[in-house]
Design an enzyme around this catalytic site. Structure first.
Site, PDB file in Angstrom:
ATOM      1  N   SER A 138       0.859  -1.193   0.000  1.00  0.00           N
ATOM      2  CA  SER A 138       0.000   0.000   0.000  1.00  0.00           C
ATOM      3  C   SER A 138       0.889   1.234   0.000  1.00  0.00           C
ATOM      4  O   SER A 138       2.037   1.184   0.472  1.00  0.00           O
ATOM      5  CB  SER A 138      -0.862   0.006   1.270  1.00  0.00           C
ATOM      6  OG  SER A 138      -1.464   1.274   1.467  1.00  0.00           O
ATOM      7  N   TYR A 151      -1.404  -0.373  10.445  1.00  0.00           N
ATOM      8  CA  TYR A 151      -1.711  -0.748   9.055  1.00  0.00           C
ATOM      9  C   TYR A 151      -0.527  -0.405   8.143  1.00  0.00           C
ATOM     10  O   TYR A 151      -0.022  -1.256   7.409  1.00  0.00           O
ATOM     11  CB  TYR A 151      -2.983  -0.051   8.562  1.00  0.00           C
ATOM     12  CG  TYR A 151      -3.257  -0.393   7.101  1.00  0.00           C
ATOM     13  CD1 TYR A 151      -3.585  -1.692   6.730  1.00  0.00           C
ATOM     14  CD2 TYR A 151      -3.133   0.572   6.099  1.00  0.00           C
ATOM     15  CE1 TYR A 151      -3.788  -2.013   5.389  1.00  0.00           C
ATOM     16  CE2 TYR A 151      -3.342   0.259   4.767  1.00  0.00           C
ATOM     17  CZ  TYR A 151      -3.668  -1.044   4.416  1.00  0.00           C
ATOM     18  OH  TYR A 151      -3.860  -1.368   3.097  1.00  0.00           O
TER      19      TYR A 151
END
Ligand SMILES: NC(=O)C1=CN([C@@H]2O[C@H](COP(=O)(O)OP(=O)(O)OC[C@H]3O[C@@H](n4cnc5c(N)ncnc54)[C@H](OP(=O)(O)O)[C@@H]3O)[C@@H](O)[C@H]2O)C=CC1
Ligand SMILES: O=CCS(=O)(=O)O
Length: 253
Positions: A138, A151
């Site tokens: 990501s 995350y």
């Protein structure tokens, strides 16, 4: 016939990737926890290509190694592994997060990805040249932002694990890529907000996020590059997303 193993095929990027690879005639091994969704996808795609569905939680290392150790010959050797299953939780600041949410992200995005990779490596090595491991990283693995905490850190792990894997796999022909998308409209934000559809809709409203099919197209591109090419990291944002300036804490004026 080449074969692809896609984790998290019940939604978003994984489901769109299953449809994209099926269109190109690949055999599919599809995993996820929601069996009804897997079965629906199987009945859609098995009209065109062989499909094997495995209902499993990537956090369960025994279930993962058993399932991948018993793949039918028809799906072997494995041409491509797409480590896609993952999630973000707890968009609030670190100091307000429930520790369980941090653990769930670590267990899924790190331990789950490692579980699947470990079990799939022998199957990819049997293919050798032209095989690929495509990991969903990501932008959050590279760029910090408020509420990114574990995350983003888990996706930084995904990137570095992939780079280190490349070092060990040198000479085997197996490629490794960190595909790092920015804002993409899937069930991702619904999961992150624990089912808040309004918050999810609001995030994507009034802009043009990436769609699951955009990422599926990139995954297919990466998997079908000439066998001598390895893209180490591919970061993709929508045109309407960019970085923000550094934040500064100021005294009240
Ligand atoms: N959307 C975005 O903006 C971005 C997403 N990503 C990453 O892309 C990947 C896919 O996300 P996206 O498609 O957007 O999100 P979705 O929520 O739409 O899909 C996530 C998929 O992961 C599966 N999954 C989650 N936890 C587990 C688990 N423990 N075991 C097995 N499968 C699991 C879900 O299946 P099930 O619930 O049935 O188990 C589902 O199929 C994730 O790794 C995410 O971090 C990266 C950058 C941007
Ligand atoms: O990984 C998902 C994209 S973001 O929410 O971190 O920008």
């Amino acid at each position: 016939m080449p074969s692809v193993l896609i984790t998290g095929a019940t939604s978003g990027f994984g489901k769109a990737a299953a449809q994209r690879f099926a269109k190109a005639g690949w055999s599919l091994i599809l995993t996820g926890r929601r069996e009804e969704r897997l079965k629906a996808l199987e009945s859609e795609l098995s009209q065109h290509v062989p499909v094997l569905t495995l209902t499993l939680d990537v956090r369960d290392s025994e279930a993962v190694s058993k399932a991948l150790g018993e793949l039918p010959e028809q799906f072997l050797p494995l041409t491509c592994l797409i480590n896609n299953a993952g999630l973000a939780l707890a968009p609030e600041p670190s100091q307000q997060v429930d520790l369980k949410d941090w653990h769930t992200m670590i267990d899924t995005n790190i331990t789950g990805l490692v579980n699947v990779t470990h079990a799939a490596l022998p199957l990819l090595l049997a293919q050798g040249e032209g095989a690929s491991i495509l990991n969903l990283g990501s932008v959050a693995g590279q760029w910090p932002y408020p509420g990114g905490h574990v995350y983003g850190a888990s996706k930084a792990f995904v990137q570095q694990f992939g780079y280190n894997l490349r070092c060990d796999l040198l000479g085997t022909g197996v490629r490794v890529t960190d595909l790092a998308p920015g804002m993409a409209e899937t069930e991702f934000t619904l999961v992150r907000t624990k089912g808040n559809q309004e918050a999810s809709d609001a995030l994507y409203r009034g802009t043009t996020p990436l769609q699951a099919e955009d990422i599926a197209e990139q995954l297919y591109y990466l998997a079908t590059l000439p066998a001598h090419i390895n893209i180490n990291r591919l970061e993709i944002m929508p045109v309407r997303q960019a970085w923000s300036a550094f934040a500064v804490d100021r005294d009240a004026q």
